[in-house]
Design a protein around this motif. Structure first.
Motif, PDB file in Angstrom:
ATOM      1  N   VAL A  46      64.490  60.565  24.771  1.00 14.15           N
ATOM      2  CA  VAL A  46      65.504  61.489  24.256  1.00 14.15           C
ATOM      3  C   VAL A  46      64.851  62.766  23.745  1.00 14.15           C
ATOM      4  O   VAL A  46      65.313  63.890  24.023  1.00 14.15           O
ATOM      5  CB  VAL A  46      66.331  60.824  23.139  1.00 14.15           C
ATOM      6  N   SER A  74      65.423  66.366  25.470  1.00 13.41           N
ATOM      7  CA  SER A  74      66.066  67.404  24.651  1.00 13.41           C
ATOM      8  C   SER A  74      65.189  68.651  24.581  1.00 13.41           C
ATOM      9  O   SER A  74      65.694  69.788  24.634  1.00 13.41           O
ATOM     10  CB  SER A  74      66.326  66.858  23.238  1.00 13.41           C
ATOM     11  N   SER A 101      68.985  56.710  27.906  1.00  7.64           N
ATOM     12  CA  SER A 101      68.370  57.593  26.911  1.00  7.64           C
ATOM     13  C   SER A 101      68.463  59.057  27.312  1.00  7.64           C
ATOM     14  O   SER A 101      68.627  59.937  26.461  1.00  7.64           O
ATOM     15  CB  SER A 101      66.901  57.203  26.705  1.00  7.64           C
ATOM     16  N   TYR A 141      72.403  61.672  27.111  1.00  5.68           N
ATOM     17  CA  TYR A 141      72.909  62.652  26.142  1.00  5.68           C
ATOM     18  C   TYR A 141      72.267  64.018  26.327  1.00  5.68           C
ATOM     19  O   TYR A 141      72.974  65.038  26.401  1.00  5.68           O
ATOM     20  CB  TYR A 141      72.694  62.133  24.723  1.00  5.68           C
ATOM     21  N   LEU A 155      73.696  65.563  29.488  1.00  6.13           N
ATOM     22  CA  LEU A 155      75.066  66.068  29.301  1.00  6.13           C
ATOM     23  C   LEU A 155      75.060  67.393  28.553  1.00  6.13           C
ATOM     24  O   LEU A 155      75.900  68.266  28.814  1.00  6.13           O
ATOM     25  CB  LEU A 155      75.898  65.018  28.555  1.00  6.13           C
ATOM     26  N   ARG A 156      74.145  67.557  27.608  1.00  7.39           N
ATOM     27  CA  ARG A 156      74.008  68.840  26.919  1.00  7.39           C
ATOM     28  C   ARG A 156      73.621  69.933  27.911  1.00  7.39           C
ATOM     29  O   ARG A 156      74.087  71.070  27.822  1.00  7.39           O
ATOM     30  CB  ARG A 156      72.955  68.745  25.824  1.00  7.39           C
TER      31      ARG A 156
END
Length: 403
Positions: A298, A302, A383, A386, A389-390
């Motif tokens: 993650v 990110s 993992s 998210y 999707l951002r």
């Protein structure tokens, strides 16, 4: 989707990608072996004993004035214990399954054999042991009354037992594919013991090697040192029977010391407590590794989404859909996870080989490797979801911003 842009991007961020791949490889190696150990420990704790555990209890008592009337007192104790409501049978023996004692003897099948064939545990049957324990005879018969001897007479050499009952596992080990009845067993002398019966299963009091856990022999011997009483109760509260039995023994001999009384269920739980503790610890390690690995994925994803916003905006401006962006990050993560899993599988086998050499553990079954791989692949995709999707929410207008 063209994989070349993904590989090019990974080459520019190879340090971070290699660190995540290494983390996944380490997690794969540890998780596969830890899961195997957990399953092995849990299977071991369910090992068959061959006795009616739910109906049995053991009482260990010691007298302060054992003497020539020892056998008379044992007979008096047995009669008193049999009179307790709910008790259907009573026997004496010097050790019990999962009792953690160790009475063993080397077994030979010929008088001139130099080396023993197997080292088996020895149970001393003080009478009615098979029926009290709930042992199942698969061949032969039980001991007859005239075959029982007192331990002191056997130890002094005054008498020599001539019959023995063994477990099916021991029979298979001594005479593979042959009927064991009336076969001779030699133990430290030239006088043979004849096999008169075979019980289906009986476990050792102490298990050093799971492969020999059911190599057992039963001798028709009464009054051995450390004699224990085993009671079989049906349709009765075992805790209540323990209290009644303890009170009965003290009433028969007030100066008696009762050293312990417990059910066979408690004996099993106590014996395998360390296995359960180890399983819990290993499960904790697995969960911790999965959490750390997921957080690493993650965090890296990110970070990359944050740094690639302009690049994502350009792709969106050129017509890439949100689905294209989502699949890009999922595929990128899949490649990193797959490389880590590949090395992790080799590491898992290497760790298992080391454990086999130093701790005599069995070989890791191959099916644990794809199971661990599937779990990590699923974890990796969940993992990265998210952050991915951002990334799909980055607007095309981001492409016009300065880098």
């Amino acid at each position: 989707m063209d994989i070349q842009p993904i590989l090019k991007a990974l080459r520019h961020q190879k340090t971070a990608a290699l660190l995540i791949a290494f983390e996944i490889a380490l997690a794969c190696a540890i998780i596969c072996n830890a899961t195997f150990l957990i399953v092995s420990r849990m299977e071991r704790s369910q090992m068959l004993s061959g006795v009616a555990e739910s109906e049995l209890l053991r009482i260990r008592a010691a007298s302060l004035d054992d003497g020539e009337d020892k056998m008379a007192r044992i007979r008096e104790d047995i009669a008193g214990l049999r009179s307790i409501p709910g008790v259907v049978s009573v026997t004496t023996t010097q050790q019990v399954p999962f009792g953690q004692s160790s009475w063993n003897s080397g077994v030979r099948t010929a008088p001139d054999q130099k080396n023993v064939v197997v080292n088996a545990t020895t149970y001393y049957d003080g009478g009615d042991m098979l029926s009290t324990f709930g042992l199942k005879l698969v061949a032969g018969r039980d001991f007859s009354p005239d075959e029982y001897y007192d331990f002191d007479d056997v130890a002094s050499g005054a008498v020599t037992p001539s019959s023995i009952i063994i477990s099916q596992t021991l029979a298979n080990r001594l005479w593979p594919g042959e009927p064991p009845l009336n076969k001779p067993i030699y133990m430290g002398s030239s006088d043979p013991l004849r096999v008169i019966g075979v019980v289906e299963t009986l476990v050792r009091p102490s298990i050093w090697d799971d492969s020999t856990a059911h190599d057992c022999m039963i001798f028709p011997t009464r009054g051995a040192p450390g004699t224990q009483y085993v009671l079989r109760a049906q349709g009765a509260d075992l805790d209540g029977v323990i209290k009644s039995a303890t009170a009965k023994l003290k009433a028969l001999q007030p100066n008696r010391i009762v050293r312990g009384a417990e059910t066979f269920t408690q004996l099993r739980e106590d014996y395998f407590r360390q296995d359960r503790v180890m399983a819990v610890l290993l499960m904790t390690v697995i969960v911790a590794l999965l959490v750390v690995t997921a957080l690493g994925i993650v965090g890296l994803a990110s970070f990359w989404v944050q740094r690639r916003q302009r690049h994502i905006g350009i792709r969106r401006a050129l017509g890439a859909t949100r689905g294209n962006i989502l699949r890009y990050f999922q595929l990128e993560n899949f490649l990193i996870v797959s490389s880590g899993i590949l090395f992790g599988m080799f590491a898992a086998y290497g760790i298992n080989a080391w454990l086999m050499q130093h701790y005599e553990l069995p070989r890791l079954p191959l099916f644990y490797l794809p199971m661990g791989a599937a779990a990590l692949w699923l974890l990796g995709q969940l993992s990265v979801l998210y952050p991915a999707l951002r990334a799909t929410r980055v607007p095309p207008a981001t492409a016009s911003r300065r880098a």
